[in-house]
Design a protein around this motif. Sequence first.
Motif, short mmCIF file in Angstrom:
data_model
loop_
_atom_site.label_atom_id
_atom_site.label_comp_id
_atom_site.label_asym_id
_atom_site.label_seq_id
_atom_site.Cartn_x
_atom_site.Cartn_y
_atom_site.Cartn_z
N THR A 67 0.83 -1.16 -0.03
CA THR A 67 -0.04 -0.08 -0.03
C THR A 67 0.93 1.24 0.06
OG1 THR A 67 -1.74 -1.29 1.18
CG2 THR A 67 -1.58 1.28 1.12
N ASP A 69 0.89 5.71 -0.79
CA ASP A 69 0.22 7.21 -1.32
C ASP A 69 0.80 7.52 -2.52
OD1 ASP A 69 -1.27 7.02 1.06
OD2 ASP A 69 0.26 8.44 2.13
N GLN A 93 -4.44 6.96 -1.93
CA GLN A 93 -3.97 5.49 -1.46
C GLN A 93 -4.09 4.48 -2.59
OE1 GLN A 93 -5.34 2.13 1.76
NE2 GLN A 93 -3.85 3.80 2.63
N THR A 112 5.36 5.47 0.92
CA THR A 112 4.99 4.65 2.28
C THR A 112 5.88 4.45 3.34
OG1 THR A 112 3.81 2.47 2.46
CG2 THR A 112 6.19 2.60 1.06
#
Length: 528
Positions: A67, A69, A93, A112
Amino acid sequence: KAFSAGLFHGEPVGMAAEKLAYTPPSRFASADDLRAELVRQRRLHAPFLRNRAPTLPPARIAVPLETFDWRLETPEDRSDFGATMAGAGAWQQVRIPHFGGPVKRAVAYYRTGFTVTPEILAKGALFIRFKGVDYKAHVFINTAYLGSHEGFFAPFEFDFTAYARPGLNTLLVKVENDAICMGNASWGEGSDKYEGDKIYAATGPGYDDPEVGWHHCPPGMGIYQDVVVEARAPVHIHDLFIRPLPGLNKVEIWVELWNCDILRCEAELTIAVHGRNFARTVMRPRRFALPGQLGPGFNQFRFTIDLPGARLWTPAKPWLYQAQVCVFGADGRATDNYARQFGMRSFTMETERSPRGELFLNGNAIRLRGANTMGFEQQDVMRRDRRQLIDDILLAKICNMNFWRLTQRPVQDEVYEYCDRLGLMTQTDLPLFAVMRRNQFSEGARQAGEMERLIRAHPCAIMVTYINEPSWEGPDSRSWRHLTRHELESFFTACDQSVKLANPDRLIKAVDGDYNPPGPGLPDNHCY
């Protein structure tokens, strides 16, 4: 009598004349018939998907980063990059793999955090590893610049041990895209004016945009393969290549060791060989003393192992082995291990005697029957849909294919891995279409070597190509920017050297779709 029944399942040519008559199988009458055949093929190939080799104990700590940004670059980023590093701006995200536009010159940021534990630090060396970033990646951890990489298909990594902090750490990746060498009129109004330095051709994975992304060729951008933080011993295995020599009943095992220290050091290895999809121990772990001390950084050692009576890899029976290597430090303790599957097979082409161009798998003549791929297999991997990838390969075999041309781009390692296991041969292309920018000559030759290192371990990978349908004549040749035909053939020679350094046995067909021959090797009009 042109084809034999065995040919349609990847068997070698050369049967007696009376056996060459071939009656095509009946067409499927319904979708249900096709589904039933797919079920049968799954069952038939299931034994080749098994892993019968012993499992190595874990030697590394891997932390996947899934994950991030993400956002596109703004004027503020260009005026105050420190604020970008700190997380300023409006982010959204996204999950990795992530791929999209713009398809021309653009910059995006991925940011991240990850945690470094005492257990991770105790390993001694920390790396950030990328399996593929499209197109240029500039990597920062905790504001420290680690390095850059150009090219969308090759894995790369950076050592960040010196910049790691206990607790939370921040990763920022600046990704740059560019227009491709030939431009592309499919990108919308005015796009015919775009032309850049990106080494890219066609058949990318595409993305969810109805105007551009649904086209199979959009040269988008993004971190479209996995990102992993990995803690290892300072002396570890960088890569492992098993070079099959079936004519000699031997294999060469190329062990590449990486030494993170600036000083020379001692190390030893053990090597074992097992059946991967069948139960057999070819060689129990055998200790090998290295011929000298490890130098800093890259080291390569080659060992020859006898493999008499080996099961050969063929499309009909894709038997696989696995080599396992363990590293021991000067104190005798195991520090790292690595496993690599391989197949015993050779693939050659007749270039001297008539008829030139005849192809041989394991010394037996074979014909390629295949098709271009158009990104579906890459989407299978990006969606982590292993079952669909298996079914797509089996559907190709049901359609009497023994071969895919992975058109105009190397693809993810997982595609090659399952083609190995299911017995589908592949051709991999350096991503060039029509033209090559003169200023990218050296970069292209470097990427040819990366392409070979990506695929060399896979028995399914039978040949490579450097350019699709080169264009160098007439008023639109743009020879003031692009390589002329003579210069392009010099480029092929440079690529040959880069490829052969990584794999001396690689079959090379420099051009696919050579409509203005003669060229190096054989003139080719997409002969499959």
